[in-house]
Design a protein around this motif. Structure first.
Motif, PDB file in Angstrom:
ATOM      1  N   ILE A 240      -1.593  -9.905   3.780  1.00 52.99           N
ATOM      2  CA  ILE A 240      -1.110 -11.682   3.455  1.00 52.99           C
ATOM      3  C   ILE A 240      -0.648 -11.285   2.248  1.00 52.99           C
ATOM      4  CG2 ILE A 240      -2.249 -13.520   2.949  1.00 52.99           C
ATOM      5  CD1 ILE A 240      -4.748 -13.606   5.058  1.00 52.99           C
TER       6      ILE A 240
ATOM      7  N   GLU B 192     -11.205  -5.595   6.038  1.00 50.72           N
ATOM      8  CA  GLU B 192     -10.821  -7.478   5.518  1.00 50.72           C
ATOM      9  C   GLU B 192      -9.837  -7.070   3.974  1.00 50.72           C
ATOM     10  OE1 GLU B 192     -11.239 -11.302   4.066  1.00 50.72           O
ATOM     11  OE2 GLU B 192     -11.304  -9.735   5.545  1.00 50.72           O
TER      12      GLU B 192
ATOM     13  N   ALA C  27     -10.036 -13.004   5.548  1.00 52.97           N
ATOM     14  CA  ALA C  27      -8.572 -13.021   5.366  1.00 52.97           C
ATOM     15  C   ALA C  27      -8.508 -12.687   6.937  1.00 52.97           C
ATOM     16  CB  ALA C  27      -8.382 -11.450   4.599  1.00 52.97           C
TER      17      ALA C  27
ATOM     18  N   GLU D 105      -6.186  -8.527   3.567  1.00 47.37           N
ATOM     19  CA  GLU D 105      -5.888  -9.129   2.115  1.00 47.37           C
ATOM     20  C   GLU D 105      -4.514  -8.569   2.041  1.00 47.37           C
ATOM     21  OE1 GLU D 105      -9.455  -8.026  -0.260  1.00 47.37           O
ATOM     22  OE2 GLU D 105     -10.290  -9.961   0.149  1.00 47.37           O
TER      23      GLU D 105
END
Length: 222
Positions: free
Chosen positions: A193, A186, A104, A190
């Motif tokens: 998004i 990370e 990600a 994620e």
């Protein structure tokens, strides 16, 4: 003897950190990454470029200018020496550097989009600002290393950068601190998004960082 014991301790920290990153599920499918830890003002330990099932005997000792003092690095690993060395030279307080292709976070690097700080773990683990993007350059090249150095100079409080079209570079006081920030970044990437499907992520309210720090201080003193 003391130097040998300290090296073994730092090596064990890197091996354990690599294991935790895989357990956390923040590594790429290939498992490509490289980790390093500072030994002193002049030397650091560096892993090879593939750290799944990392062993301490695979680590090499280098000086901050990139000379291999002990151990061996294959060509793929040698390309990233300067990337770690420039962080240690630029940031004397940094004790560990981690580079991953965390999926990600790498999506933001590929999109040349800074990652905003919109999740509490990023605040708690040392990145209370967006993660900036370093312009692309061939891995380990002078162009790439100069790009990292320039962004670190421009952003003196950032603890991470995105390497355009490449991946993530994180640094901290020790391997554990750097690993915690890799995980936080990370997870944040994620969430960022995923939030776009719900209309987009929202910034923290003013004073959020101070509130988190106060909460952490209260917990530590209780």
């Amino acid at each position: 003897m003391t130097d040998t014991i300290e090296r073994e301790d730092r090596a064990d920290q890197l091996v354990e950190t690599a294991r935790k990153l895989f357990v956390a599920g923040v590594m790429s499918h290939s498992g490509h990454a490289n980790l390093s830890v500072r030994l002193d003002d002049e030397r650091f330990l560096l892993s090879p470029g593939w750290v799944r099932d990392l062993k301490s005997e695979q680590l090499a000792t280098l000086d901050l200018r990139g000379r291999v003092l002990d151990g061996h690095l294959q060509a793929a690993g040698a390309e990233i020496i300067a990337m770690h060395g420039i962080v240690y030279r630029t940031r004397p307080q940094v004790g560990a550097v981690i580079h991953t292709h965390s999926p990600a976070a790498t999506a933001f690097a590929v999109a040349h989009r800074p990652l905003p700080c919109r999740t509490e773990p990023m605040l708690r683990f040392g990145q209370a600002e967006e993660v900036p993007v370093v312009p692309w350059g061939p891995r380990g090249s002078d162009v790439s290393v100069r790009g990292v150095a320039e962004v670190l100079e421009q952003r003196p409080t950032t603890a991470a950068v995105l390497l355009a079209n490449h991946g993530l570079l994180v640094f901290g006081a020790d391997p554990q601190a750097a690993a915690h920030l890799v995980m936080a970044i990370e997870e944040s990437a994620e969430a960022e998004i995923a939030a776009r499907a719900l209309g987009g992520a929202v910034d923290f309210p003013e004073g959020a960082l101070e509130a988190v720090r106060a909460s952490m201080a209260r917990a530590a003193s209780s």
